[in-house]
Scaffold this motif. Structure first.
Motif, PDB file in Angstrom:
ATOM      1  N   ARG A   3       0.831  -1.197   0.000  1.00 24.34           N
ATOM      2  CA  ARG A   3       0.000   0.000   0.000  1.00 24.34           C
ATOM      3  C   ARG A   3       0.862   1.241   0.000  1.00 24.34           C
ATOM      4  O   ARG A   3       1.902   1.297   0.618  1.00 24.34           O
ATOM      5  N   GLY A  27      -7.109  23.528   0.206  1.00 23.80           N
ATOM      6  CA  GLY A  27      -8.008  22.714  -0.618  1.00 23.80           C
ATOM      7  C   GLY A  27      -8.601  23.522  -1.753  1.00 23.80           C
ATOM      8  O   GLY A  27      -8.670  23.075  -2.899  1.00 23.80           O
ATOM      9  N   VAL A  44     -14.861  18.762  -4.118  1.00 26.62           N
ATOM     10  CA  VAL A  44     -14.121  19.485  -3.080  1.00 26.62           C
ATOM     11  C   VAL A  44     -13.783  18.553  -1.920  1.00 26.62           C
ATOM     12  O   VAL A  44     -12.652  18.519  -1.423  1.00 26.62           O
ATOM     13  N   ALA A  45     -14.773  17.785  -1.540  1.00 24.78           N
ATOM     14  CA  ALA A  45     -14.542  16.890  -0.397  1.00 24.78           C
ATOM     15  C   ALA A  45     -13.459  15.882  -0.718  1.00 24.78           C
ATOM     16  O   ALA A  45     -12.582  15.593   0.112  1.00 24.78           O
ATOM     17  N   ALA A  46     -13.497  15.358  -1.946  1.00 22.48           N
ATOM     18  CA  ALA A  46     -12.489  14.365  -2.311  1.00 22.48           C
ATOM     19  C   ALA A  46     -11.093  14.965  -2.252  1.00 22.48           C
ATOM     20  O   ALA A  46     -10.130  14.307  -1.820  1.00 22.48           O
ATOM     21  N   HIS A  48     -10.033  17.471  -0.301  1.00 19.80           N
ATOM     22  CA  HIS A  48      -9.618  17.597   1.105  1.00 19.80           C
ATOM     23  C   HIS A  48      -9.211  16.262   1.689  1.00 19.80           C
ATOM     24  O   HIS A  48      -8.200  16.144   2.376  1.00 19.80           O
ATOM     25  N   ILE A  49     -10.024  15.280   1.386  1.00 14.31           N
ATOM     26  CA  ILE A  49      -9.735  13.966   1.967  1.00 14.31           C
ATOM     27  C   ILE A  49      -8.432  13.420   1.389  1.00 14.31           C
ATOM     28  O   ILE A  49      -7.604  12.834   2.103  1.00 14.31           O
ATOM     29  N   SER A  52      -5.448  15.090   3.034  1.00 11.63           N
ATOM     30  CA  SER A  52      -5.080  14.595   4.359  1.00 11.63           C
ATOM     31  C   SER A  52      -4.471  13.204   4.254  1.00 11.63           C
ATOM     32  O   SER A  52      -3.605  12.826   5.038  1.00 11.63           O
ATOM     33  N   GLU A  56      -0.793  11.833   5.518  1.00  8.89           N
ATOM     34  CA  GLU A  56      -0.597  10.593   6.273  1.00  8.89           C
ATOM     35  C   GLU A  56       0.510   9.753   5.663  1.00  8.89           C
ATOM     36  O   GLU A  56       1.289   9.122   6.360  1.00  8.89           O
ATOM     37  N   ARG A  76      -7.527  27.729   8.610  1.00  7.38           N
ATOM     38  CA  ARG A  76      -7.379  27.098   7.299  1.00  7.38           C
ATOM     39  C   ARG A  76      -6.152  26.220   7.335  1.00  7.38           C
ATOM     40  O   ARG A  76      -5.187  26.517   8.026  1.00  7.38           O
ATOM     41  N   ARG A  77      -6.177  25.169   6.570  1.00  7.86           N
ATOM     42  CA  ARG A  77      -4.991  24.317   6.523  1.00  7.86           C
ATOM     43  C   ARG A  77      -4.336  24.447   5.163  1.00  7.86           C
ATOM     44  O   ARG A  77      -4.991  24.318   4.140  1.00  7.86           O
TER      45      ARG A  77
ATOM     46  N   GLN B  28     -11.943  17.223   8.922  1.00  5.69           N
ATOM     47  CA  GLN B  28     -11.976  17.843   7.607  1.00  5.69           C
ATOM     48  C   GLN B  28     -13.301  18.543   7.380  1.00  5.69           C
ATOM     49  O   GLN B  28     -13.437  19.319   6.451  1.00  5.69           O
ATOM     50  N   ILE B  32     -13.950  21.504   4.629  1.00  7.99           N
ATOM     51  CA  ILE B  32     -14.673  21.223   3.378  1.00  7.99           C
ATOM     52  C   ILE B  32     -15.919  22.079   3.280  1.00  7.99           C
ATOM     53  O   ILE B  32     -16.193  22.710   2.248  1.00  7.99           O
ATOM     54  N   GLN B  59     -21.805  18.402  -5.625  1.00  5.96           N
ATOM     55  CA  GLN B  59     -20.610  18.291  -4.771  1.00  5.96           C
ATOM     56  C   GLN B  59     -20.895  17.355  -3.595  1.00  5.96           C
ATOM     57  O   GLN B  59     -20.066  16.525  -3.234  1.00  5.96           O
ATOM     58  N   PRO B  66     -15.762   9.347  -1.292  1.00  2.00           N
ATOM     59  CA  PRO B  66     -14.528   9.549  -0.524  1.00  2.00           C
ATOM     60  C   PRO B  66     -14.784   9.632   0.976  1.00  2.00           C
ATOM     61  O   PRO B  66     -13.967   9.142   1.773  1.00  2.00           O
TER      62      PRO B  66
END
Lengths: 113, 889
Positions: A3, A27, A44-46, A48-49, A52, A56, A76-77, B28, B32, B59, B66
Motif C-alpha cells: 500500500r 483545498g 471538493v470533499a475528495a 480535502h480527503i 489529508s 498521512e 485554514r490548513r 476535515q 470542506i 458536490q 470519498p
C-alpha cells in the motif's frame, strides 16, 4: 504491491497541483488548479480527503493558519509537497516516461501529435 | 456551524448541507464545508442561486464516496470491500439493463410478498384486541347427528361459569339485529346487539367516553308492574359521529333503539374493533350495544340462540378444561330431558382461531401464491445474473489471470448482489406501499380486521430480510460460477470455462416454469370456481329486483300485516314496478338467517334425525315478485293467512331430500324452531330453490305464510321493468310515505348478490395478478436462456444453414428447445399444482382440485407463452449467416 507505493489517479493530480503551486495551497486552491487543468468539475470533499491522506503517507506537509477575520475566525490548513512526495512524483514520471517512449510509436498516438 | 454566515445571509441548501456535515470525516468537515460554502457564494453571485444549489448538491453527492471510504474504509478491511462496492456501482452503471431487470424482478417479488405478509400480520398473526386473548374461547354446542353449530341457552352458558372450575367467566351475546334508531331528527336503521353486561369487561374492551357497562345495568325490574327504567347503551364511535355529530354531551341522554328508550352511558374508541367469530353472526360493525336485563340464569333453557364466550381460569390445561366441560355436559344430559335427547356436548374453540375461521384459508392461499412469485422472481434474477456473468466471463478470467483469487472474485460478485439487494429492497418496499393501498381499495366488505393491515416496522423488516435473502440466493450461483472461472483461469475467452452455466440456467427456467404452472393452476381453479359461483342459478334475476327493508317493532303483530299490505300497494303504485311481495329474512343480504328443523311426518316422533333448514315467511305475492318458479302444486293464497292448518311451500332441494322421492304435495312436515312449539304444516307446493347466505349455500328452505312468524323486520322485494336504478329513489320515497316514523333502506338485489361474491373475487383478482407476474418473469427467463443459447451456437446455426437447413428449420429447432424446457416445467409443475389444488380445496366450488379443464388451460397457456418467448431468439437463429460461420471455421 504494498500500500502507498504508487499514488492513485486523484492523488497524482493533487500532488501535481501542489507541486505546481511551488509554495503552499489550501483545498480551495487545489480545487481551482484542477478545474483549470482538466476542465472538469471535481469534488471538493475528495480533494480535502486526498490531501489529508497524502499527509498521512508523508507525501505532503501541512500547517494550520491562524484565524483571519474574513473567514469568521475559522482556521485554514495549507499544504505543500514534501520531499518524499517530490520523490514519488519524480519516480512516477520516470516510469511513465519509459512507458511513453515505448508507446509513442503507435499510429493512434502519433496522429494526435 | 450556522454562525458561519451572518444570520440573514442565504446559504446553500440546508438539508443537503447538514447531511453532508454528518457524512464527512471529523477534522476535515469544517474545512470542506467552508470551501463549499464560499464557492457556493461565488457561484450564486455569478450564475444565480439555482445553479449554485445544483452545483452544491452535485458536490455533496460526489463527496459521499470519498467520505465513506475515509471514515469506514479501514474498518471494513479495507480497500477490498470498498473497492468491491465502488466496482459494483461502476458495473451497474455499465450494464444498466440487466441490473435494472434484476432489481425490478426482485422488487416485484419482495413488494408483493411484503404486501400480502402485511395482511397475514394484520389479521392472522395479530393478537385479538382483547385482554389476554389467549385465554378466551368461543363456546358452542354440538348435537348428536348434526354437523351444525348450535348456540346455547343462558342457563346452560352461565352455569358453566358456576359449575366448571376451569371456566372463570362466561358472557353471552345475541344475534346482531337491524332496527330503528329513533328520538333523533332523522330516524335511521342501526345495527344493534344485546349482550350480558359483563361482555365488554370480560373481553377487556374499554370506552373512550362515559363508562362501560356495570352489573347494575343488567338488573331487571323486580316488580313486573313497575315499568322498567331505560336500559344502558354504548355507541360505536361511528354512530356517535354519524347520527349525533360527535356531540360531547351525548353521554347521559336517552335515545330510542328498537322502540325502547335507552340511556347512552358510553362511546367506544374510534379504533375499537369488536372482532367476534363469523360463526356467531355478530357484526363487527355493530352501532349500538345493549344489555340484557334480568336474571339470565333463570331464562328459558330451550331458548338456545345465545352466543357464548368464556374466559378460562389461568393455568388450566386444555385437556383439563375439555374434561371438566364434558363432565358439565354430562350433568346437563342427566338433568334435562332435552339435552339427553339431543346428546348435547359443548365445543370450546380458542377465540382467535374462531375469529379467523374463514379468512385463514384465502389469506394463506394468497401468501402461498406470493411466495411462489417470490421464488420465480429469485430464479429469474439468478438467471439474469448468470447471463451477465457469462457475458463478463472474459473479464473475470482476466482478473483471475492477473492474480485475483477465487474468494476475491466471489466476494466481488456477492458485493454486487448486495448492491442489487439494497436497490431491490428499497424499490420492493415502495411497491409494497402501493400494494397495501391497492389491497385496501380492493378489500371485500366482509373482511373485518383489515384496518390493521399496514406496512409496520415488522413488515418492513420482513421485506428487508426477504430482499437480502433472495438477492443472496440469486447471486450465489453466479458467484460460484465466477469462482470456478478463477480456477480455470487459462480460458481467457471464457467459453469453455462456463460449462456449468447452460445447465444451471436451463434448470432455473424449468423451475420457473414449474412454479408458474403451480400458481397458474391454482389461479385457474379459483377462476373456474368463481365462474361456477356466478353460474349458480339463484332462481331469480338480481338485476331486476329492488329490495326495501323496514322495521315494525312498534306495531302489534295484528297491525303488521296491514302495514305490509300498504307497503306492497305503495310499491305497485310506482311506475316501473311490476310485482311486489313481502319476505323475512331477505335472501343474500348478509344480515339475518332463520333456521328451523324438520322431520318428514312419516318418521317416528322423537326421532333425532331432525335436519336443519332455512325458513322464510312470505306474503302470497313473494314468489311472483322474485320470479321464483312454482314447480309443483301452488304458491300461497290469501286464505293461507287465515286461521286453520298451517301450509308450507318447500323448495326443490327440500322436496327431493325429505320425501324419499315421492310427491311432497299433500304430505305433512313437522317443523320446530318457529315460535316455541313444533308445528305441523301441510305441503301445498314446491318452488325453485334459492340460496340464503351466499352462492355456496345449498341448504334447503321452507316457506310459510307471514302469520307463522310476523317478524319485526320486513323486506319488500319489487320486480322492476328496465333500469332498476331509475326506480330506486321513487320506491324509497313511496315506501317511506307509508309510515314516516321509521327509516327504510332501498338496495338493489344485485348489490347484495355482488357482495356475497366479493371475497372470492378479491382472492381471485390477486391470484390472477400474481400468476400474470410469475408468467411474465418466466417468459423473460426463457427468452434469456434461448437468446443466450442462440448466441453461443450462432456458428453451429450458420453451419447448419450452410449445410442446407432452411430458416424455418432453424427457427423451429429453437422454438422446439424452448418448448422442451417449458414442457419439462409443465410436467413438474402439474404435480405441484395438484398439491396446491388440494391446499385450495376449501376455496373451491363446483370443481375438484384435479380439475382437468384448469390443468389443460394452465398447460396450454404456459406453452403458448413459452412459444412466444422463444420466437424472437428463434427468428434470430434463423438469420444466422452461413458465410460468416464458414469464415470463422
Amino acid at each position: 504491491m504494498g500500500r502507498g507505493d504508487t499514488p492513485g489517479a486523484l492523488e497524482q493530480m493533487v500532488l501535481l497541483a501542489l507541486a505546481g503551486r511551488a509554495g503552499e495551497a489550501a483545498g480551495r486552491e487545489v480545487y481551482e488548479a484542477l478545474i483549470a487543468a482538466t476542465g472538469h468539475e471535481v469534488s471538493v470533499a475528495a480533494i480535502h480527503i486526498t490531501l489529508s491522506r497524502l499527509e498521512e503517507k508523508g507525501w505532503a506537509l501541512s500547517r494550520t493558519e491562524a484565524p483571519e477575520p474574513g473567514r469568521g475566525g475559522k482556521p485554514r490548513r495549507w499544504y505543500r509537497l514534501s520531499e518524499e512526495g517530490g520523490r514519488v512524483l519524480a519516480d512516477l514520471r520516470a516510469r511513465m516516461a519509459r512507458l511513453w517512449e515505448g508507446a509513442s510509436g503507435h499510429p493512434h498516438l502519433r496522429g494526435d501529435g | 456551524m450556522d454562525d458561519l454566515q451572518p444570520p440573514c445571509q442565504e446559504g446553500p441548501p440546508r438539508l443537503v448541507r447538514s447531511l453532508l456535515g454528518r457524512m464527512l470525516p471529523p477534522g476535515q468537515r469544517e474545512l470542506i464545508l467552508d470551501d463549499l460554502n464560499s464557492l457556493w457564494q461565488e457561484r450564486r453571485a455569478v450564475d444565480g442561486r439555482r445553479s449554485a444549489d445544483r452545483w452544491y448538491r452535485r458536490q455533496a453527492l460526489s463527496a459521499a464516496w470519498p467520505a465513506i471510504h475515509a471514515r469506514f474504509g479501514r474498518a471494513l478491511n479495507g480497500r477490498s470491500v470498498a473497492q468491491d462496492l465502488r466496482y459494483s456501482v461502476v458495473q451497474l452503471r455499465r450494464h444498466p439493463g440487466v441490473g435494472a431487470l434484476v432489481v425490478l424482478t426482485l422488487a416485484l417479488g419482495i413488494g408483493s410478498t411484503a404486501s400480502i405478509f402485511s395482511v397475514v400480520r394484520g389479521t392472522l398473526l395479530r393478537p385479538l384486541p382483547y385482554e389476554d386473548p389467549a385465554s378466551l374461547v368461543m363456546v358452542t354446542a354440538a348435537v348428536e347427528g348434526s354437523q351444525e353449530i348450535h348456540f346455547l341457552s343462558t342457563p346452560d352458558a352461565l352455569g358453566m361459569a358456576d359449575d366448571v372450575a376451569a371456566v372463570a367467566e362466561v358472557a353471552v351475546l345475541g344475534e346482531t339485529t337491524v332496527g330503528p334508531l329513533t328520538g333523533i331528527d332523522r330516524p335511521q336503521h342501526v345495527k344493534a346487539n344485546w349482550m350480558s353486561w359483563n361482555t365488554f369487561s370480560m373481553l377487556g374492551v374499554d370506552v373512550a367516553r362515559g363508562r362501560s357497562f356495570v352489573e347494575a345495568d343488567g338488573l331487571g325490574s323486580s316488580d313486573p308492574n313497575v315499568p322498567e327504567s331505560p336500559g344502558a347503551a354504548i355507541l360505536s364511535h361511528g354512530l356517535w359521529v354519524r347520527a349525533f355529530g360527535a356531540d360531547p354531551e351525548l353521554v347521559g341522554r336517552t335515545i330510542g333503539v328498537w322502540g325502547d328508550d335507552v340511556t347512552v352511558v358510553g362511546v367506544l374508541p374510534q379504533d375499537a374493533a369488536i372482532e367476534l367469530p363469523p360463526a356467531l353472526n355478530v357484526g363487527s360493525d355493530v352501532d349500538v350495544w345493549l344489555v340484557y336485563r334480568g336474571d339470565l340464569r333463570d331464562w328459558d333453557r330451550d331458548a338456545d340462540w345465545f352466543r357464548a364466550l368464556a374466559r378460562t381460569t389461568p393455568g388450566v390445561s386444555r385437556t383439563a378444561l375439555a374434561r371438566q366441560v364434558d363432565a358439565y355436559a354430562a350433568r346437563l344430559r342427566n338433568d334435562h330431558p332435552r339435552h339427553a335427547l339431543e346428546g348435547t356436548r359443548f365445543r370450546l374453540t380458542p377465540l382467535d382461531q374462531a375469529v379467523h375461521d374463514g379468512i385463514r384459508g384465502p389469506i394463506l392461499a394468497l401468501f402461498a401464491a406470493v411466495v411462489l412469485v417470490l421464488l420465480v422472481a429469485s430464479a429469474n434474477a439468478a438467471n439474469l445474473l448468470l447471463a451477465r456473468g457469462t457475458v463478463r466471463s472474459g473479464e473475470m478470467a482476466l482478473r483471475a489471470a492477473l492474480g485475483a483469487g477465487r474468494g476475491r472474485l466471489t466476494a466481488q460478485l456477492l458485493t454486487e448482489s448486495g448492491v442489487l439487494a439494497a436497490l431491490a429492497t428499497i424499490l420492493g418496499v415502495a411497491l409494497a406501499r402501493i400494494g397495501v393501498d391497492v389491497l385496501h381499495r380492493l378489500r371485500p366488505p366482509d373482511l373485518v380486521s383489515f384496518d390493521t393491515v399496514r406496512l409496520d416496522p415488522v413488515v418492513l423488516l420482513f421485506a428487508v430480510v426477504l430482499g437480502v435473502l433472495t438477492t443472496l440466493a440469486a447471486g450465489t450461483l453466479p458467484a460460484l460460477q465466477a469462482g470456478r472461472l478463477a480456477d480455470t483461469a487459462s480460458s481467457v475467452r471464457g467459453r469453455r470455462g462456463a460449462g456449468m452455466v447452460p445447465r444451471a440456467r436451463e434448470t432455473l427456467v424449468v423451475l420457473q416454469v414449474a412454479l408458474s404452472v403451480m400458481l397458474l393452476g391454482g389461479t385457474a381453479l379459483l377462476v373456474r370456481t368463481f365462474g361456477e359461483l356466478q353460474a349458480v342459478p339463484l332462481g331469480f334475476d338480481p338485476d331486476r329486483i329492488l329490495t326495501a327493508t323496514a322495521t315494525q317493532t312498534l306495531r302489534p303483530p295484528p297491525e303488521r300485516q296491514a302495514y305490509e299490505r300498504e307497503l306492497v300497494r305503495a310499491a305497485l303504485s310506482i311506475p316501473g314496478v311490476e310485482r311486489a311481495g313481502i319476505v323475512f329474512p331477505l335472501p343474500m343480504n348478509g344480515v339475518y338467517e332463520r333456521t328451523a328443523e324438520y322431520v318428514p311426518d312419516a318418521m317416528a316422533a322423537g326421532s333425532t334425525a331432525w335436519r336443519r333448514i332455512y325458513y322464510r315467511t312470505v306474503s302470497e305475492e313473494y314468489f311472483g315478485a322474485m320470479g321464483l318458479e312454482i314447480l309443483q302444486g301452488r304458491g300461497f293464497q290469501p286464505e293461507d293467512e287465515l286461521e286453520g292448518q298451517l301450509v308450507v311451500v318447500v323448495d326443490r332441494q327440500l322436496a327431493s331430500q325429505a320425501f324419499d322421492g315421492g310427491d311432497p304435495v299433500g304430505r305433512t312436515v313437522r317443523v320446530s324452531g318457529i315460535g316455541w312449539d313444533t308445528v305441523r304444516a301441510r305441503v301445498v307446493g314446491v318452488v325453485e330453490w334459492t340460496p340464503q347466505r351466499d352462492h355456496r349455500d345449498a341448504r334447503p328452505t321452507a316457506y310459510f305464510p307471514r302469520r307463522a312468524y310476523l317478524s319485526h323486520e320486513v323486506s319488500l322485494v319489487a320486480r322492476v321493468r328496465g333500469d332498476a336504478g331509475i326506480v330506486t329513489s321513487a320506491l324509497a320515497e313511496g315506501i317511506r310515505a307509508v309510515d314516516r316514523r321509521f327509516p327504510v333502506d332501498v338496495t338493489p338485489m344485485s348489490r347484495y348478490v355482488g357482495d356475497r361474491l366479493a371475497r372470492a373475487r378479491f382472492v381471485m383478482v390477486l391470484m390472477q395478478t400474481f400468476a400474470a407476474v410469475a408468467l411474465a418473469l418466466t417468459a423473460i427467463g426463457l427468452y434469456g436462456v434461448l437468446s443466450y443459447t442462440v448466441r453461443q451456437r450462432s456458428r453451429e446455426m450458420g453451419v447448419r444453414r450452410a449445410l442446407g437447413e432452411s430458416r424455418g428449420d432453424l427457427t423451429a429447432r429453437v422454438v422446439g428447445s424452448g418448448l422442451a424446457l417449458a414442457a419439462a416445467g409443465v410436467g413438474l409443475g402439474t404435480v405441484g399444482a395438484l398439491a396446491a389444488g388440494s391446499g385450495l380445496r376449501s376455496q373451491l366450488y363446483g370443481i375438484e382440485p384435479w380439475d382437468p379443464v384448469s390443468a389443460g388451460w394452465t398447460a396450454g397457456t404456459v406453452l403458448v407463452v413459452a412459444a412466444l418467448a422463444s420466437l424472437i431468439p428463434a427468428l434470430r437463429a434463423g438469420c444466422a449467416d452461413p458465410m460468416r460461420a464458414l469464415r470463422e471455421e
